[in-house]
Design an enzyme around this catalytic site. Structure first.
Site, PDB file in Angstrom:
ATOM      1  N   HIS A  43      -3.289  29.645  43.175  1.00 19.07           N
ATOM      2  CA  HIS A  43      -2.348  29.044  44.131  1.00 19.07           C
ATOM      3  C   HIS A  43      -3.073  28.857  45.460  1.00 19.07           C
ATOM      4  O   HIS A  43      -2.993  29.699  46.346  1.00 19.07           O
ATOM      5  CB  HIS A  43      -1.144  29.965  44.311  1.00 19.07           C
ATOM      6  CG  HIS A  43      -0.021  29.313  45.062  1.00 19.07           C
ATOM      7  ND1 HIS A  43       1.305  29.551  44.754  1.00 19.07           N
ATOM      8  CD2 HIS A  43      -0.002  28.461  46.107  1.00 19.07           C
ATOM      9  CE1 HIS A  43       2.079  28.865  45.595  1.00 19.07           C
ATOM     10  NE2 HIS A  43       1.303  28.187  46.415  1.00 19.07           N
ATOM     11  N   GLU A  70      -1.045  25.958  41.239  1.00 20.99           N
ATOM     12  CA  GLU A  70       0.281  25.980  41.856  1.00 20.99           C
ATOM     13  C   GLU A  70       0.169  25.665  43.339  1.00 20.99           C
ATOM     14  O   GLU A  70      -0.830  26.015  43.985  1.00 20.99           O
ATOM     15  CB  GLU A  70       0.909  27.366  41.708  1.00 20.99           C
ATOM     16  CG  GLU A  70       1.063  27.787  40.270  1.00 20.99           C
ATOM     17  CD  GLU A  70       1.952  28.988  40.123  1.00 20.99           C
ATOM     18  OE1 GLU A  70       2.024  29.808  41.037  1.00 20.99           O
ATOM     19  OE2 GLU A  70       2.586  29.086  39.055  1.00 20.99           O
ATOM     20  N   HIS A 191       6.646  35.223  38.886  1.00 17.11           N
ATOM     21  CA  HIS A 191       6.805  35.882  40.182  1.00 17.11           C
ATOM     22  C   HIS A 191       7.415  37.277  40.034  1.00 17.11           C
ATOM     23  O   HIS A 191       8.557  37.444  39.630  1.00 17.11           O
ATOM     24  CB  HIS A 191       7.599  35.078  41.201  1.00 17.11           C
ATOM     25  CG  HIS A 191       7.301  35.537  42.605  1.00 17.11           C
ATOM     26  ND1 HIS A 191       6.335  34.962  43.398  1.00 17.11           N
ATOM     27  CD2 HIS A 191       7.804  36.572  43.298  1.00 17.11           C
ATOM     28  CE1 HIS A 191       6.281  35.615  44.556  1.00 17.11           C
ATOM     29  NE2 HIS A 191       7.161  36.600  44.529  1.00 17.11           N
TER      30      HIS A 191
HETATM   31  C1  LIG Z   1       4.714  30.618  42.712  1.00 19.07           C
HETATM   32  C2  LIG Z   1       4.533  32.077  42.676  1.00 19.07           C
HETATM   33  O1  LIG Z   1       5.439  32.839  42.733  1.00 19.07           O
HETATM   34  C3  LIG Z   1       3.192  32.582  42.563  1.00 19.07           C
HETATM   35  O2  LIG Z   1       2.527  31.745  41.730  1.00 19.07           O
HETATM   36  C4  LIG Z   1       2.422  32.571  43.833  1.00 19.07           C
HETATM   37  O3  LIG Z   1       1.138  32.115  43.520  1.00 19.07           O
HETATM   38  C5  LIG Z   1       2.229  33.918  44.416  1.00 19.07           C
HETATM   39  O4  LIG Z   1       1.511  33.670  45.602  1.00 19.07           O
HETATM   40  P1  LIG Z   1       0.732  34.836  46.302  1.00 19.07           P
HETATM   41  O5  LIG Z   1      -0.311  35.330  45.322  1.00 19.07           O
HETATM   42  O6  LIG Z   1       0.146  34.165  47.536  1.00 19.07           O
HETATM   43  O7  LIG Z   1       1.754  35.900  46.609  1.00 19.07           O
HETATM   44  N1  LIG Z   2       3.872  31.593  39.186  1.00 21.47           N
HETATM   45  C1  LIG Z   2       3.851  33.027  39.352  1.00 21.47           C
HETATM   46  C2  LIG Z   2       2.437  33.488  39.478  1.00 21.47           C
HETATM   47  O1  LIG Z   2       1.514  32.726  39.252  1.00 21.47           O
HETATM   48  C3  LIG Z   2       2.150  34.876  39.843  1.00 21.47           C
HETATM   49  O2  LIG Z   2       3.180  35.441  40.615  1.00 21.47           O
HETATM   50  P1  LIG Z   2       3.010  37.017  40.903  1.00 21.47           P
HETATM   51  O3  LIG Z   2       2.896  37.689  39.561  1.00 21.47           O
HETATM   52  O4  LIG Z   2       1.753  37.174  41.718  1.00 21.47           O
HETATM   53  O5  LIG Z   2       4.262  37.404  41.642  1.00 21.47           O
END
Ligand SMILES: CC(=O)[C@@H](O)[C@H](O)COP(=O)(O)O
Ligand SMILES: NCC(=O)COP(=O)(O)O
Length: 238
Positions: A43, A70, A191
């Site tokens: 992300h 993402e 998440h």
């Molecule tokens: C969309 C989502 O919930 C996650 O993919 C996100 O990548 C978490 O981001 P952080 O790792 O910056 O918390």
């Molecule tokens: N889309 C959710 C993700 O890639 C990871 O979310 P998290 O496990 O770091 O909260």
């Protein structure tokens, strides 16, 4: 089968904290795939607090499973994804200064924008997914944007599950999954999923194609080891 896509954002956080290349993201991604994970997720946020845009390009050369990028589809994100051409792009509506992703799309209010952006990626053969809350109207709205899949935002599930409200936690997601299936949408989720809550989620959410898990998985790996944790998730997802 539900695929496990490991989000390696937090490995990048650790690497950036000292300015060198330890942990080596490319080696970690290859190792995670060798442990059995079926995908890698990143992300790249606008402030590059963890995953840098260059990481996203470099990882393209090493990821051999599914590569999921993402992010909020701001112009520089769109340009990056079109350059990388990952397996999948997941559109997330988070503010640039958000500490983490904290909401799904309003697929009714932002329908026209999403239709246009999704078309750009699909024209390049990139599978699209959009991040939504487990709200039937939002799921049905997502189907009208042309997206291939939705990713259900599972923070509310994780919070209620942790308080022991397991059935209450999962019901909106069971219902949203049924609505997604009726709307012809593929289903992802992510998440705050963890070793504690993933099995119950998997057992109660039908047609789940992929979970992307990062923060908890990396934290659990500090105590239990990365290879062991990846396999613990895979066993819970069988
Ligand atoms: C969309 C989502 O919930 C996650 O993919 C996100 O990548 C978490 O981001 P952080 O790792 O910056 O918390
Ligand atoms: N889309 C959710 C993700 O890639 C990871 O979310 P998290 O496990 O770091 O909260």
């Amino acid at each position: 089968m539900t695929k496990l896509s490991v989000n390696i954002n937090k490995l990048a956080t650790l690497r950036n904290s000292r300015g060198g290349n330890a942990p080596d993201l490319l080696k970690a991604a290859k190792d995670i795939e060798s442990f059995g994970a079926q995908g890698i997720t990143v992300h790249p946020r606008p402030d590059e607090r963890h995953i840098k845009y260059q990481d996203t390009l470099d990882l393209k050369e090493v990821v051999t499973t599914e590569y999921n990028i993402e992010g909020n589809p701001i112009p520089k994100f769109i340009d990056l994804v079109l350059k990388v051409k990952p397996t999948q792009v997941t559109l997330v509506p988070d503010a640039e200064d958000a500490i983490t992703s904290n909401a799904g799309w309003d697929t009714l209010k932002h329908k026209d924008f999403l239709v246009d952006v999704i078309k750009i990626f699909k024209n390049e053969g990139i599978r699209t997914s959009i991040f939504v809350d487990p709200v039937i109207e939002m799921v049905e709205g997502a189907a009208k944007t042309g997206t291939d899949r939705i990713e259900l935002y599972t923070e509310s599930y994780a919070q209620k599950f942790a308080m022991g409200q397991t059935d209450e936690a999962v019901k909106p997601f069971t219902d949203a999954a049924i609505a997604a299936q009726k709307s012809g949408l593929g289903l992802n989720a992510g998440h705050d999923l963890s070793l504690d809550n993933i099995k119950f989620f998997k057992e109660n959410v039908p047609d789940l194609l992929e979970v992307s898990i990062g923060h908890a998985l990396i934290c659990e790996s500090i105590y239990l080891g990365l290879e062991n944790v990846v396999n613990m998730y895979l066993n819970r997802l069988r």
